[in-house]
Structure formats: structure tokens, C-alpha cells
Design a protein around this motif. Structure first.
Motif, PDB file in Angstrom:
ATOM      1  N   TYR A  81       1.057  -1.160  -0.075  1.00 46.92           N
ATOM      2  CA  TYR A  81      -0.088  -0.014  -0.016  1.00 46.92           C
ATOM      3  C   TYR A  81       0.800   1.215   0.031  1.00 46.92           C
ATOM      4  O   TYR A  81       0.282   2.296  -0.455  1.00 46.92           O
ATOM      5  N   GLU A  82       2.007   1.112   0.704  1.00 46.32           N
ATOM      6  CA  GLU A  82       2.909   2.339   0.572  1.00 46.32           C
ATOM      7  C   GLU A  82       3.535   2.721  -0.757  1.00 46.32           C
ATOM      8  O   GLU A  82       3.456   3.846  -1.615  1.00 46.32           O
ATOM      9  N   ALA A  83       3.588   1.615  -1.620  1.00 44.79           N
ATOM     10  CA  ALA A  83       3.788   1.767  -3.235  1.00 44.79           C
ATOM     11  C   ALA A  83       2.651   2.358  -3.916  1.00 44.79           C
ATOM     12  O   ALA A  83       2.769   3.100  -4.590  1.00 44.79           O
ATOM     13  N   LYS A  84       1.475   2.053  -3.510  1.00 42.82           N
ATOM     14  CA  LYS A  84       0.296   2.581  -4.234  1.00 42.82           C
ATOM     15  C   LYS A  84       0.146   3.805  -3.923  1.00 42.82           C
ATOM     16  O   LYS A  84      -0.243   4.755  -4.656  1.00 42.82           O
ATOM     17  N   LYS A  85       0.182   4.258  -2.773  1.00 46.80           N
ATOM     18  CA  LYS A  85       0.136   5.608  -2.175  1.00 46.80           C
ATOM     19  C   LYS A  85       1.265   6.486  -2.860  1.00 46.80           C
ATOM     20  O   LYS A  85       0.954   7.594  -3.259  1.00 46.80           O
TER      21      LYS A  85
END
Length: 92
Positions: A81-85
Motif C-alpha cells: 500500500y505504501e507503493a500504491k500511495k
């Protein structure tokens, strides 16, 4: 005369300027955070149920294995999710 805090903040803004996010980006980031929390909670419920059953059977090695799996899952989900954010932040 500037305080040490003000000088540090100036240096920080030069090396890593703050990014202004649009309302849509903020909404998307909030949605991603909500999805991340839901996935972590889902894994916790599943694995904690398995841990409880293993505890009833006295399988302490299995409990330890499941605890490690839960920690790994949390880390993996968080990284995903950090990559998506970060993609959302860069899109602006």
C-alpha cells in the motif's frame, strides 16, 4: 535571528520540498489507507483464530509460526500500500 528549528526546516524544504496534494489525491490516499487497514484486520482475524485453535491443542510452535506469518503479512501489506500511495502522490 532564526532558531535552530527554523534553519533545519529550511534545509529540509530545500532537500525534500513539500508536495501539495489535490483533494482527489487526499481522497485516494485515505481510501488506500482504509483498504490497507481492512486487509490487515482480515489477516489478523484469520490468523488469530488459527492461533487460538493451536493454543487449545497445545501447539506452541504453530502459534509462534503464525505470529511470524502475521508480522510478515502486516509488513508485506504495508509495503504494497505504501507503493500504491506513492504512485498517487507522484501523479499530482
Amino acid at each position: 535571528m532564526k532558531t535552530a528549528y527554523e534553519l533545519a526546516m529550511e534545509r529540509l524544504s530545500k532537500s525534500a520540498p513539500t508536495i501539495k496534494l489535490s483533494e482527489e489525491q487526499k481522497r485516494q490516499l485515505a481510501e488506500l489507507e482504509s483498504q490497507r487497514a481492512a486487509r490487515v484486520a482480515e489477516r489478523e482475524l484469520l490468523l488469530k483464530g488459527e492461533m487460538a485453535r493451536a493454543a487449545e491443542r497445545g501447539e506452541f510452535e504453530e502459534i509462534e509460526k503464525l505470529e511470524k506469518q502475521l508480522a510478515s503479512d502486516r509488513k508485506s501489506i504495508g509495503a504494497d500500500y505504501e507503493a500504491k500511495k506513492e504512485k498517487v502522490r507522484q501523479a499530482g
